[in-house]
Design an enzyme around this catalytic site. Structure first.
Site, PDB file in Angstrom:
ATOM      1  N   GLY A  10       0.771  -1.176  -0.113  1.00 38.98           N
ATOM      2  CA  GLY A  10      -0.162   0.130   0.067  1.00 38.98           C
ATOM      3  C   GLY A  10       0.850   1.148   0.078  1.00 38.98           C
ATOM      4  O   GLY A  10       1.732   1.386   0.844  1.00 38.98           O
ATOM      5  N   GLY A  12      -0.135   4.625   0.211  1.00 40.79           N
ATOM      6  CA  GLY A  12      -0.599   5.977   0.469  1.00 40.79           C
ATOM      7  C   GLY A  12      -0.023   6.392   1.549  1.00 40.79           C
ATOM      8  O   GLY A  12       1.304   6.475   1.470  1.00 40.79           O
ATOM      9  N   ALA A  14       0.226   6.175   4.800  1.00 36.04           N
ATOM     10  CA  ALA A  14       0.990   5.818   5.680  1.00 36.04           C
ATOM     11  C   ALA A  14       2.100   4.872   5.102  1.00 36.04           C
ATOM     12  O   ALA A  14       3.194   4.964   5.719  1.00 36.04           O
ATOM     13  CB  ALA A  14      -0.037   4.662   6.325  1.00 36.04           C
ATOM     14  N   ARG A 298     -20.585  14.798  12.883  1.00 34.16           N
ATOM     15  CA  ARG A 298     -20.821  14.037  11.841  1.00 34.16           C
ATOM     16  C   ARG A 298     -21.820  12.898  12.101  1.00 34.16           C
ATOM     17  O   ARG A 298     -22.707  12.908  11.157  1.00 34.16           O
ATOM     18  CB  ARG A 298     -19.639  13.410  11.060  1.00 34.16           C
ATOM     19  CG  ARG A 298     -18.757  14.385  10.392  1.00 34.16           C
ATOM     20  CD  ARG A 298     -17.509  13.589   9.961  1.00 34.16           C
ATOM     21  NE  ARG A 298     -16.755  14.636   9.293  1.00 34.16           N
ATOM     22  CZ  ARG A 298     -15.475  14.159   8.735  1.00 34.16           C
ATOM     23  NH1 ARG A 298     -14.992  13.278   8.754  1.00 34.16           N
ATOM     24  NH2 ARG A 298     -14.733  15.195   7.964  1.00 34.16           N
ATOM     25  N   GLU A 404      -5.222   3.639   7.922  1.00 34.64           N
ATOM     26  CA  GLU A 404      -6.787   3.347   7.906  1.00 34.64           C
ATOM     27  C   GLU A 404      -6.880   1.882   8.267  1.00 34.64           C
ATOM     28  O   GLU A 404      -7.934   1.401   8.708  1.00 34.64           O
ATOM     29  CB  GLU A 404      -7.623   3.747   6.859  1.00 34.64           C
ATOM     30  CG  GLU A 404      -8.998   3.611   6.946  1.00 34.64           C
ATOM     31  CD  GLU A 404      -9.915   4.357   5.833  1.00 34.64           C
ATOM     32  OE1 GLU A 404      -9.198   4.825   5.004  1.00 34.64           O
ATOM     33  OE2 GLU A 404     -10.902   3.870   5.868  1.00 34.64           O
ATOM     34  N   SER A 419      -7.554  11.813  10.348  1.00 31.29           N
ATOM     35  CA  SER A 419      -6.975  10.764   9.528  1.00 31.29           C
ATOM     36  C   SER A 419      -5.854  10.806   8.831  1.00 31.29           C
ATOM     37  O   SER A 419      -4.750  10.070   8.849  1.00 31.29           O
ATOM     38  CB  SER A 419      -8.173  10.209   8.700  1.00 31.29           C
ATOM     39  OG  SER A 419      -8.437  11.310   7.676  1.00 31.29           O
TER      40      SER A 419
END
Lengths: 659, 294, 273
Positions: A10, A12, A14, A298, A404, A419
């Site tokens: 991954g 992204g 992170a 939210r 995430e 986040s």
């Protein structure tokens, strides 16, 4: 560390921050990603990234308050030491990103500009236009590209993670991946594998997430024995633009800048919204929450919008649920200056100018608070021991999870603009821990032939599974249609409002779909860039996670954060006389404490090959004691008073053993 | 979440006053089974739904996997991710013009070209399969141009340098480049480089050969614009001359022919021609300086 | 690997910049002077002949000047232009945008201009010197005699309708190429960078283009229509002027008889026609 490698799955925020930091620490890194890393889902984040800063500090803010807001917003479901460490690192994370060239908005004097986000009183949020995630990701992408040219990082883009490789002691020794172009399946020996594969929104069919967010990699880790924690906590964002293929996020900042949410009082009024007179409009958020109006948190905004459409039948359209988000009372110039980016998205995809026509929006699945269970090592100061090999490791030694796809930072509900912080922070903190892990792994190459056999066996197993899938005559099921059905089941049962009967039915239906998914016929049996077989594999792997979400939600008989079960919610006070109110408030606090004692626990889901098994784990709330979230509750002030008295009583040793 | 029905059939949008433009959508796709193979056109037909984009058309086509005459075929391969025009993945040539398929709305395409939608892969990159192309050359150009800030490291070194609002406003649009490749597809100076891997060639040898070929080709507007982005940054400008060296190497700024299609097709409306003009000026000064000052 | 790269690749930046520069100076500048000089025909054959004499007053240095400042730059600009064109894929059909159409036109007019200039030099100058060659190519080449400038130029331009048209097309192509080139050279070297600046520069380039086109077409019209080659008396009068001006140069010792016979069509031949 010579010859040692870390595989990061991954690319992204992170994954890339971990890759960059590891490279700096002298570790050779491989990055595997479904897409070129620059196209990762992190680009979709709009609003910003939180940290305490010089200005808020002088208004009374500090890292502790950031910690407090985060755990209060998350309904105390997260372990507090990692959150504390994150809050204290946050200012430095933003400074680092600034140094890396992120084009943050500036004040007139040239400092980073900040905006205010939900769940806090302070302007903590640094932002780069309406594309903060994109800008942060690009800065990391650039640094990793730099390391790539120096040979420190190897990229495997358009590769799918098929599973970790565990040795006979259950230690992760690498992974197996598949080239999405040539369909080659290859084993990647690694001294540690870090999953940074993001959320699993595709399980809900359509969400605000990208097409790569199918949860496949996490599910494959779960199949290999990794624990999945707090799966039932899925954030539903109140405002998204419905689309046939995707639900596109409409940032909270639209309401922050004065946007108003309403529906016509007459159901499915066919008039042009601008011609509906004021008295025939229902500004339901403003009516029900006069103090906070459209800027309620939210989860509450989401529930109210859902409620007004589903239960009150006031959706703007008959066949599709949506409410108006209206900016037309604000000047065009003002809108362009502050919200240009997101208004353009609406305009581009809906073909309607939101400056002159109210937008039609509806809540959409947005973020997985839950994820792979990971460990941490608490330091004496209550934060993390930096450089501990335990930080972010799953229950499988050598297999780590960050971003995430871990469960660590957001508890039952994530605050806006936290986040991006947790993703970058977890990448930065896992790197020194991996160095410690690698230092203790000097025996990793002691038996090359044995490990060679291990990898070949793992590769062979995946090859056989792949070949069998291609060769399968099939039972005529269509993977794309099963995916649609799964999305509907999940969306109906496990989003805004949850009821046990619906959840139980959803578990059953999901199991049926899982059976049917075994009967999928492939429309492409080729051996080159076969997206059909890749999708089918991902679909099959959605079920363990889907079931973890459903079973977790079914079992958790309370309302907490994003998990809302009206049948188990704490009621408002009904009494009118002060004494009676007081009595009710005492009862309320008793119930709350009982509920906390039972449910302030991490849900742990494990896959036994056929079903989900749930267990629970205590949450470390040693830094900030849990307190009730009283938002929008009638009688909140009385409950708060009772609660404070009890807490005060407890503070004196030996006193006030109320129960 | 939003559509409670999976397909959202037949709802009328009040705001846009959509009328149904057709019952069916015909899609003509230029397919290719693999690199070096012949391409061929194929026609698909799917039911019309309001508010579709090309991605949802391709999704329906994949689920159906049949041509218009009922022949079962493998689903068309294509690339996508974010579906909101920030990731840059889903670039293709739609009705003859390069664009992102996520923001290509069917109603508008049908108005542009009634009756059918025509999909082709980008022509400037080697086709991997169907609409999937290999844009490795695009990313390689970013390596060539040293498109990053040369920070010392990632330890805590305090705040970054202060920047004016106007500097930020100049850099931000350039930083929105999502490497989609539209500017390259439309550029008449950017021509396709497609190599075939030799029998028995090692990974390293093959990659080195590809890199060398890519490095001689035109870098394109996106890369030039990135040079101007990093050379404008207060830390990035510390190695500006290295980037200008790269920018004046073979395949650099000099290959621009000023057709200015790049800026016209850029989905993010990045001022690419301004970057090119500024890069030209910087290259002029840089070349004088390196000639007379060395 | 870098050292193995061919010369044209290694020095691409320098060559492109030289190409860009040479289009303006000396090639473009020369063209403007050349057209201005030719347009002087409207002031009568004497003015034109004097201008030509002035150019040819360089004597033996003329050939050096011609090669260094005219022929070599034109050849470089034209031939390297072909290299550039070879690497381009015009797509103004798929993307019919103004800038893109101009891009395509720049390349088209460049090729027309190159062919035109090569032909024009052959048609007027003959490419090479030498009596035998001249006789061989007559009447297709070497039609211009410097000391009978107006008469021979007019006769050459009016040789046939096709030739007359070719000159009009050639001049127009050259002028477009120059004017558009003025605009792109400003971008290439970084003089105008923003869309606003480029728009303003575009007006300037357009004005220059129209001005030069006016001069060029005036020159063309002067030779195509202004000089009436079909009228023998008029032509005799022009030739008389040319002879007189030449005689003055000979008398003043600026031109030798030998040179005179080399560069005039009719010198020594008592009559033609």
């Amino acid at each position: 560390m010579a010859g040692q490698r870390v595989m990061i799955v991954g690319g992204g925020l992170a994954g890339l921050s971990a890759a960059m930091k590891l490279a700096e620490l002298g570790v050779d890194v491989d990055v595997m990603s479904l897409t070129p890393v620059k196209r990762s889902h992190s680009v979709c984040a709009q609003g910003g990234i939180n940290s305490v800063n010089d200005q808020t500090r002088q208004l009374g803010d500090d890292e502790w308050k950031h910690l407090d807001d985060t755990v209060y917003g998350g309904d105390f479901l997260q372990h507090q030491p990692p959150v504390k460490e994150m809050a204290y690192w946050a200012p430095r994370v933003i400074e680092l990103m600034d140094r890396l060239g992120v084009t943050f908005n500036r004040t007139a004097e040239g400092f980073l500009d900040r905006r205010r986000f939900g769940g806090t009183l302070y302007k903590r949020t640094a932002f780069a236009g309406a594309t903060t995630g994109q800008q942060l990701l690009y800065a990391l992408d650039e640094q990793v590209r730099r390391w790539k040219t120096e040979g420190k990082v190897r990229m495997f883009e358009f590769w799918d993670f098929l599973g970790p490789v565990l040795d006979d002691r259950g230690v992760c020794r690498g992974c197996v991946g598949q080239d999405l172009v040539s369909m080659e399946i290859r084993a990647f020996p690694a001294d540690a594998v870090v999953l940074a594969t993001g959320g699993c929104g595709l399980i809900f069919g359509r969400s605000t997430m990208s097409m790569a967010c199918n949860g496949g990699a996490v599910s494959r880790a779960v199949r290999a024995g990794a624990k999945y924690a707090n799966g039932e906590f899925v954030q539903v964002h109140p405002t998204a633009i419905p689309g046939a293929d995707k639900l596109r996020l409409m940032s909270e900042s639209a309401r922050g800048e004065g946007g108003r949410v309403w529906v016509p009082r007459r159901p499915q009024d066919t008039r042009d919204p601008l011609n509906i007179p004021l008295e025939e409009r229902c500004y339901f958020l403003e009516e029900r929450y006069p103090k906070y109006g459209n800027l309620v948190p939210r989860d509450i905004a989401t529930r109210e919008i859902f409620n007004v459409c589903v239960n009150e039948g006031l959706s703007v359209e008959k066949d599709r649920q949506c409410v108006y988000l209206d900016l037309t009372h604000i000047s065009r110039h003002e809108l362009d200056r502050k919200l240009g980016g997101i208004l353009e998205i609406y305009e581009k995809f809906q073909g309607v100018d939101p400056r002159s026509t109210p937008m039609k929006i509806f809540p959409a699945v947005h973020y997985s608070m839950g994820g792979l269970w990971v460990d941490y090592e608490k330091a004496a100061d209550g934060g993390l021991r930096v450089g501990s090999a335990r930080n972010h490791v799953t229950n499988i030694p050598g297999l780590y999870a960050i971003g995430e796809c871990d469960y660590q930072y957001h508890g039952a509900n994530r605050l806006g603009a936290n986040s991006l912080l947790s993703c970058i922070f977890s990448g930065l903190i896992v790197a020194p821990g991996l160095v410690e892990w690698l230092a203790g792994r000097n025996d990793s190459t002691k038996d090359a032939s044995e490990s060679g056999r291990l990898f070949e066996q793992a590769r062979q197993a995946h090859q056989e599974r792949h070949d069998a899938l291609l060769a399968r005559s099939g039972g005529g099921e269509n993977p794309y249609l099963i995916h649609q059905e799964l999305g509907l089941v999940m969306t109906k049962a496990a989003t805004v409002v949850r009821r046990n009967d619906q959840l139980a039915e959803a578990v059953q239906k999901t199991n049926e779909l899982r059976e049917r998914a075994q009967e999928c016929s492939l429309s492409d049996t080729g051996r080159w860039t076969n997206q059909n077989v890749v999708f089918t594999k991902a679909l099959v792997d959605m079920f363990p996670i889907a079931l973890a979400i459903l079973e977790g939600a079914l079992a958790r008989d309370e309302s907490r954060g994003a998990h809302f079960k009206p049948d188990f919610s704490m009621p408002s006070l009904r009494a009118t006389s002060p004494d009676e109110k007081r009595r009710e408030a005492e009862q309320w606090c008793d119930d709350f404490e009982a509920s906390t004692a039972q449910w302030l626990r991490t849900t742990i889901a494990e896959w036994d090959g056929n079903r989900i098994r749930l267990s629970y784990e205590a949450v470390d709330t040693s830094l900030i004691p849990p307190r009730p979230r009283l938002y929008g509750l009638v009688g909140a002030e009385v409950i708060e008073q009772v609660w404070k008295e009890r807490q005060a009583g407890r503070a004196v040793p030996g006193a006030g053993t109320a129960h | 979440m939003a559509h409670q029905s999976g397909h959202g059939h037949g709802h009328a949008s009040v705001a846009t006053g959509h009328r149904k433009l057709a019952d069916w959508i015909d899609v003509r796709v230029l397919r290719q089974d693999g690199p070096g193979q012949a391409s061929y056109w194929e026609r698909h037909r799917i039911p019309y739904e309001p508010e579709m984009n090309v991605i949802s058309v391709l999704q329906r086509m994949a689920a159906q996997a049949k041509t218009v005459d009922g022949r079962a075929v493998a689903p068309v391969a294509w690339e996508c991710n974010c579906l909101e025009e920030v990731c840059g993945a889903c670039t293709m040539v739609i009705n003859g013009r390069v664009r992102q398929s996520c923001s290509a709305l069917v109603d508008r395409l049908l108005r542009e070209n009634p009756g059918e939608i025509e999909l082709q892969p980008m022509g400037k990159f080697p086709v991997v399969r169907d609409l999937v192309v290999d844009r490795g050359r695009l990313f390689r150009a970013l390596e060539r141009m040293k498109a990053w800030i040369p920070v010392d490291g990632y330890f805590d070194m305090g705040q970054g340098l202060r920047q004016s609002q106007s500097a930020q406003e100049e850099m931000y649009p350039l930083s929105e480049c999502m490497s989609c490749g539209c500017c390259l597809e439309a550029c008449p100076q950017y021509t396709k480089i497609e190599l075939a891997r030799a029998e028995g060639e090692t990974d390293e040898a093959w990659q080195a050969r590809v890199r060398e070929a890519y490095d001689l080709g035109f870098a394109g507007a996106h890369a030039i614009s990135q040079v101007m982005l990093f050379n404008a940054h207060p830390t990035g400008r510390n190695n500006a001359s290295e980037r200008l060296d790269a920018l004046t190497d073979p395949g650099g700024i000099q290959d621009c022919g000023n057709a200015q299609n790049c800026v016209a097709v850029c989905p993010k409306r990045i001022p690419l021609t301004t970057s090119i003009g500024r890069a030209g000026r910087a290259a002029t000064l840089h070349s004088f300086r390196s000639f007379f000052d060395r | 690997m870098e050292t193995n790269r061919p010369f044209l690749v290694r020095h691409e930046f320098l060559l492109r910049r030289l190409h860009s520069l040479s289009g303006l100076v000396p090639v473009g500048a020369y063209m403007v002077i050349h057209l201005l000089a030719n347009a002087s025909i409207w002031n009568g054959p004497a003015t034109y002949q004097s201008a030509v004499h002035q150019i040819h007053s360089l004597g033996r240095a003329l050939i050096v000047v011609e090669w260094v400042f005219i022929f070599l730059p034109i050849l470089f600009h034209g031939l390297y232009g072909l290299v550039i064109i070879r690497e381009s894929q015009p797509n103004s059909g798929a993307y019919p945008l103004v800038g893109n159409i101009r891009y395509t036109l720049q390349r088209a007019t460049g090729m027309i201009a190159l062919l035109f200039i090569v032909w024009h030099v052959f048609h007027m100058h003959g490419w090479f010197h030498g009596e035998a060659w001249r006789e061989l190519i007559d009447p297709w080449g070497a039609q211009f005699a410097p000391y009978n400038a107006a008469s021979t130029a007019a006769e050459a331009v009016q040789q046939s309708t096709l030739v007359t048209l070719l000159y009009a097309v050639g001049i127009t192509a050259c002028v477009f190429h120059l004017a558009n080139g003025v605009w792109t050279i400003g971008i290439t070297w970084g003089v105008w960078t923003t869309p606003g600046a480029q728009r303003r520069a575009n007006y300037v380039a357009g004005a220059i283009g129209l001005g030069v086109l006016a001069v060029g077409l005036a020159a063309w019209a002067g030779f195509a229509f202004g000089v009436r080659t079909s009228d023998p008396e008029a032509m005799d009068a022009i030739r008389a002027i040319e002879r007189r001006l030449l005689q003055e140069k000979i008398d003043s010792g600026l031109i030798t008889e030998e040179q005179a016979s080399e560069k005039s069509a009719h010198f020594g031949a008592p009559t033609d026609r």
